[in-house]
Motif scaffolding. Structure first.
Motif, PDB file in Angstrom:
ATOM      1  N   TYR A   1       0.291  -4.854   4.133  1.00 51.58           N
ATOM      2  CA  TYR A   1      -0.825  -5.791   4.170  1.00 51.58           C
ATOM      3  C   TYR A   1      -0.727  -6.783   5.321  1.00 51.58           C
ATOM      4  O   TYR A   1      -1.743  -7.293   5.794  1.00 51.58           O
ATOM      5  CB  TYR A   1      -0.905  -6.552   2.847  1.00 51.58           C
ATOM      6  CG  TYR A   1      -1.367  -5.705   1.687  1.00 51.58           C
ATOM      7  CD1 TYR A   1      -2.572  -5.033   1.726  1.00 51.58           C
ATOM      8  CD2 TYR A   1      -0.576  -5.570   0.548  1.00 51.58           C
ATOM      9  CE1 TYR A   1      -2.998  -4.253   0.669  1.00 51.58           C
ATOM     10  CE2 TYR A   1      -0.991  -4.789  -0.515  1.00 51.58           C
ATOM     11  CZ  TYR A   1      -2.206  -4.129  -0.452  1.00 51.58           C
ATOM     12  OH  TYR A   1      -2.620  -3.343  -1.491  1.00 51.58           O
TER      13      TYR A   1
ATOM     14  N   TYR B   1      -7.944   3.226   3.514  1.00 51.14           N
ATOM     15  CA  TYR B   1      -7.181   2.447   2.538  1.00 51.14           C
ATOM     16  C   TYR B   1      -7.488   2.901   1.111  1.00 51.14           C
ATOM     17  O   TYR B   1      -6.581   3.152   0.312  1.00 51.14           O
ATOM     18  CB  TYR B   1      -7.502   0.968   2.714  1.00 51.14           C
ATOM     19  CG  TYR B   1      -6.848   0.056   1.706  1.00 51.14           C
ATOM     20  CD1 TYR B   1      -5.510  -0.290   1.821  1.00 51.14           C
ATOM     21  CD2 TYR B   1      -7.571  -0.454   0.632  1.00 51.14           C
ATOM     22  CE1 TYR B   1      -4.906  -1.123   0.893  1.00 51.14           C
ATOM     23  CE2 TYR B   1      -6.978  -1.285  -0.297  1.00 51.14           C
ATOM     24  CZ  TYR B   1      -5.652  -1.614  -0.159  1.00 51.14           C
ATOM     25  OH  TYR B   1      -5.062  -2.431  -1.081  1.00 51.14           O
TER      26      TYR B   1
ATOM     27  N   SER C   1      -3.014   0.371   5.696  1.00 52.88           N
ATOM     28  CA  SER C   1      -2.717   1.174   4.511  1.00 52.88           C
ATOM     29  C   SER C   1      -1.227   1.327   4.273  1.00 52.88           C
ATOM     30  O   SER C   1      -0.829   1.959   3.287  1.00 52.88           O
ATOM     31  CB  SER C   1      -3.364   2.562   4.641  1.00 52.88           C
ATOM     32  OG  SER C   1      -4.763   2.453   4.768  1.00 52.88           O
TER      33      SER C   1
ATOM     34  N   ALA D   1      -6.431   1.325  10.621  1.00 54.96           N
ATOM     35  CA  ALA D   1      -6.515   1.731   9.217  1.00 54.96           C
ATOM     36  C   ALA D   1      -5.177   2.227   8.709  1.00 54.96           C
ATOM     37  O   ALA D   1      -4.775   1.928   7.572  1.00 54.96           O
ATOM     38  CB  ALA D   1      -7.580   2.821   9.064  1.00 54.96           C
TER      39      ALA D   1
ATOM     40  N   PRO E   1       0.830  -1.206   0.000  1.00 54.12           N
ATOM     41  CA  PRO E   1       0.000   0.000   0.000  1.00 54.12           C
ATOM     42  C   PRO E   1       0.866   1.258   0.000  1.00 54.12           C
ATOM     43  O   PRO E   1       2.033   1.231   0.407  1.00 54.12           O
ATOM     44  CB  PRO E   1      -0.814  -0.125   1.299  1.00 54.12           C
ATOM     45  CG  PRO E   1      -0.734  -1.564   1.672  1.00 54.12           C
ATOM     46  CD  PRO E   1       0.590  -2.047   1.183  1.00 54.12           C
TER      47      PRO E   1
ATOM     48  N   SER F   1      -6.019   6.380   0.359  1.00 56.69           N
ATOM     49  CA  SER F   1      -4.585   6.408   0.052  1.00 56.69           C
ATOM     50  C   SER F   1      -4.321   5.956  -1.374  1.00 56.69           C
ATOM     51  O   SER F   1      -3.484   6.537  -2.075  1.00 56.69           O
ATOM     52  CB  SER F   1      -3.821   5.521   1.045  1.00 56.69           C
ATOM     53  OG  SER F   1      -4.197   4.160   0.914  1.00 56.69           O
ATOM     54  N   TRP F   2      -5.034   4.941  -1.860  1.00 59.36           N
ATOM     55  CA  TRP F   2      -4.848   4.498  -3.235  1.00 59.36           C
ATOM     56  C   TRP F   2      -5.400   5.509  -4.227  1.00 59.36           C
ATOM     57  O   TRP F   2      -4.842   5.692  -5.320  1.00 59.36           O
ATOM     58  CB  TRP F   2      -5.507   3.137  -3.445  1.00 59.36           C
ATOM     59  CG  TRP F   2      -4.628   1.985  -3.071  1.00 59.36           C
ATOM     60  CD1 TRP F   2      -4.768   1.150  -2.002  1.00 59.36           C
ATOM     61  CD2 TRP F   2      -3.462   1.537  -3.776  1.00 59.36           C
ATOM     62  NE1 TRP F   2      -3.768   0.223  -1.982  1.00 59.36           N
ATOM     63  CE2 TRP F   2      -2.955   0.422  -3.057  1.00 59.36           C
ATOM     64  CE3 TRP F   2      -2.803   1.955  -4.916  1.00 59.36           C
ATOM     65  CZ2 TRP F   2      -1.817  -0.260  -3.471  1.00 59.36           C
ATOM     66  CZ3 TRP F   2      -1.674   1.274  -5.320  1.00 59.36           C
ATOM     67  CH2 TRP F   2      -1.185   0.181  -4.609  1.00 59.36           C
TER      68      TRP F   2
END
Length: 779
Positions: free
Chosen positions: A276, A326, A273, A269, A139, A329-330
């Protein structure tokens, strides 16, 4: 004549007696009302003491002011030392934080070069500053946070290229600030574990014991001194678990303790993030909170509305919040990185992992391609070189070329990569241009990708096999040894009728043009100056299996990498943000990248708990300094024994309860303590048995944190079944264990902090009683 003392009439004395009894009944009614109200209320822990008793206003209204004031003084809580107790606990936590912080930030600016995983993290941070798309299997929150810190730093131009470990940082790279973030996080970890144990009925002494082992553990110290996501992930996971336990302890039918569970979800969280693997600790705290809610279902004090409200809060905190953070952030990742990466910045993206679709597909090896050469038969090893030279003289007194070492390395490594350069062809009509397919009979040179030197051989005896020729990467020492770096490519015609050199399938020989010797591997291992790697030679006898090689992996040429990176970046910038995120996850988890099966720093999972192996983090290219991740054998084995004793105590508790009077496991907290320690240890360790990628020593650190916690818990549980002399003996043993662990860590300081002046003696001492491998400074 009347008496001076007149007696009261019977009617008056009876009235006084009745009024007195009435007042007594009312006072007792108030007393019992206050007592019952205090007993019916949940115990609220404030500074280690219970809440004050709720006053019954209906009872006090019937009393006189003086009587009411006197009665209240009976039930008013006495002035306790709550505030000083809170200050004392905070001082202990602050002291543990300061103690751990000292070991993690002392001389943190050294070395001023790239250390181990800083190579990957730094390249990702630079990608964010340049806004260039990159691909990684983890992540993106960690590089996002450090890129934000670099933006606040304000002087980072992102011109520095993260190419290899040991490269000196330029003056504008804020590597000290990045390391400080990780170091402070590692100190917070020790303090968080202290509060975690306090939330599970552990005493102050037991909590300090567990936290002290974390503060002085050398592996955690080394990992906290580099900027990588592992330390922050462990800290956020422990904070999430700590807040979840505070929620379980403080919540009641009248007090939901929603703030604690929301904080737990937020920190969980953040950890998910970043990496994994933190999902396993999240599953543990989710089980603890869910099981506590399930237990409350059968409690009559909780109404249906109250239980539904608690379920909603837990679901939002532990499911919705981590998912939102999560995905956010992506989303930021694909929105912010809107440029195609350059070849230099794509290097770590495309060569750190192998394309999955090309794993079992044979492809032509072309001019300008970067490849890895694997020995085809017998021992599985790769053609390898590194920035170390052959010693001027070998142990038997023979001289060498003193050029760069070339070996056969049994693990996949970045130093196994060679760029194929076509010199010329026997058919002079065939042009030599980039991306031209190579065939049988072509004359090529192999350039080591990391050092830029050419594979060379000459009429110098090999280090372990004097009857064969030495193979090196050429360095011009102004001696009478010219460069002889041309090799004839011989493709096995039985396997390939067309004579093309195909990866994965073509067995080839490399025949030295000047001496007609073939590149070959022997069964001998080099001494310590060669790291125990297998000897590589040029053998005049060319007709045997040791001279056969296979192009194991193809890493595309710089032009192809740039073209592939640009096209892939263009593809993921088409469509909505969620579609981009979905495409990235599909590429990461299903069909784009995967780790190779072997890695240069891989280790056995069974060797982790006992500290059989170490891990080299940094080696000075100019001096003798080196940094290793080293296990504290005393602490690691002791914590493993403590975890085993905790499990054994839980299993034998029913039997011991029949012989001696023992409280229940729920009353002593043994059930929850074992669930946290053993459950957290197994959840963070056993999944690596199923992984196909390389196993690295720092993957054991999350499980190690739970293992160290068992030392504090076993000390806490001993108070319930040991006599006073047994408790004193155990405390003395724990104190001696902490002191011995600290002294052992102190002995490892030269290898933890990279102190070159003291490393020689420490390395010799450690090699006498451990299986650790070091690079000797004298070599």
């Amino acid at each position: 004549m009347s008496s001076p003392r007149q007696k009261k009439s019977p009617s008056k004395s009876l009235a006084v007696s009745r009024r007195s009894r009435s007042r007594t009944r009312k006072s007792n009614q108030y007393l019992f009302a206050g007592r019952n109200s205090s007993l019916s209320q949940p115990r609220m822990f404030t500074n280690g003491h219970t809440n004050g008793v709720t006053r019954n206003k209906s009872s006090t209204s019937s009393l006189s002011r003086s009587k009411s004031r006197r009665t209240r003084s009976i039930h008013r809580p006495r002035k306790t030392k709550g505030f000083p107790t809170t200050v004392q606990l905070d001082i202990i936590s602050l002291g543990l934080f300061s103690f751990a912080l000292f070991f993690r930030v002392w001389n943190i600016a050294f070395p001023s070069s790239i250390v181990f995983d800083e190579l990957i993290s730094g390249a990702q941070i630079t990608g964010y500053v340049r806004r260039e798309m990159y691909f990684n299997l983890g992540p993106p929150l960690f590089p996002q946070l450090l890129a934000a810190a670099a933006y606040l730093y304000g002087n980072y131009s992102a011109a520095f290229e993260f190419k290899e470990v040991g490269t000196e940082y330029s003056s504008d790279v804020p590597y000290v600030m990045w390391r400080l973030i990780s170091g402070i996080s590692g100190a917070v970890l020790a303090s968080a574990v202290y509060h975690l144990l306090r939330a599970t009925q552990a005493s102050i002494t037991s909590s300090i014991i567990a936290s002290s082992f974390l503060a002085i553990d050398p592996s955690l110290i080394v990992q906290s001194r580099i900027y990588s996501p592992d330390t922050l992930v462990m800290t956020f996971s422990m904070l999430a678990l700590c807040f979840a336990l505070h929620h379980i302890r403080d919540e009641s039918s009248t007090s939901p303790a929603s703030g604690s569970i929301v904080a737990s979800g937020f920190f969980s969280a953040l950890s998910i993030s970043m990496k994994y693997s933190s999902i396993f600790t999240h599953l543990l705290l989710f089980y603890l909170v869910a099981s506590n809610l399930w237990k409350n279902v059968s409690d009559g004090l909780y109404s249906t509305r109250c239980l539904c409200r608690r379920f909603l809060v837990i679901t939002i905190s532990l499911v919705i919040v981590p998912l939102v953070v999560y995905l956010s952030s992506w989303s930021l990742h694909v929105i912010w990185l809107n440029r195609a990466s350059s070849p230099a910045s794509s290097h770590h993206t495309f060569t750190s992992f192998q394309p999955k679709e090309a794993e079992f597909i044979s492809q032509p090896v072309t001019n300008g391609t970067s490849i890895t050469l694997r020995h085809a038969h017998g021992r599985s090893c790769w053609l390898h070189s590194h920035n170390l030279l052959y010693p001027k003289r070998y142990e038997d007194g023979r001289g060498s070329s003193h050029q760069q070492q070339v070996t056969c390395y049994p693990y996949a490594d970045i130093n196994n990569r060679w760029i194929v350069v076509k010199v010329y062809s026997q058919d002079i009509q065939e042009p030599s241009y980039m991306d031209a397919a190579l065939r049988d009979g072509d004359i090529i040179s192999l350039m080591h990708e990391s050092t830029g030197r050419l594979l060379n051989s000459h009429d110098v005896a090999a280090p372990m096999s004097p009857s064969k020729q030495e193979v090196s990467c050429f360095i011009d020492h102004q001696m009478s040894l010219p460069m002889q770096a041309a090799w004839v490519l011989e493709v096995d015609q039985q396997a390939e009728a067309r004579g093309e050199w195909l990866s994965k399938s073509s067995e080839v020989k490399l025949i030295h043009v000047n001496t007609s010797a073939a590149l070959s591997v022997t069964s001998k291992q080099l001494p310590a100056w060669g790291g125990g790697q297998f000897e590589l030679v040029a053998d005049p006898f060319t007709f045997h299996e040791n001279t056969l090689w296979i192009a194991d992996d193809i890493i595309f040429s710089a032009h192809a990498v740039y073209k592939k990176a640009s096209s892939h970046a263009a593809n993921i910038t088409i469509g909505s943000t969620l579609k981009k995120v979905y495409k990235l996850h599909r590429d990461i988890f299903f069909n784009y990248y995967e780790y190779p099966e072997d890695h240069g720093y891989s280790s056995s999972l069974l060797a982790w708990p006992l500290g059989y192996q170490n891990l080299l983090y940094w080696l000075s290219p100019t001096g003798n300094a080196q940094i290793h991740m080293l296990p504290n054998i005393i602490a690691w084995i002791s914590s493993l024994l403590a975890l085993s004793c905790l499990c054994l105590l839980y299993l034998l508790h029913p039997l011991l309860s029949r012989r001696i009077v023992l409280p229940s496991v729920e009353h002593t907290g043994l059930h929850r303590q074992l669930l946290i320690c053993f459950g957290g240890y197994c959840l963070n360790l056993l999944p690596y048995l199923l992984t196909e990628g390389p196993l690295l020593l720092y993957n054991y650190l999350p499980a190690l944190v739970f293992c160290h916690m068992s030392l504090g818990y076993i000390h806490q549980q001993s108070e319930h079944f040991l006599r006073w002399w047994g408790q004193m003996t155990l405390r003395a043993l724990m104190l001696a264990l902490v002191i011995c662990s600290f002294l052992f860590t102190q002995h490892l300081f030269p290898l933890i902090y990279g102190l070159p002046d003291e490393q020689s003696s420490v390395i010799r001492q450690l090699e006498t009683f451990t299986s650790w491998k070091f690079i000797h400074p004298s070599d």
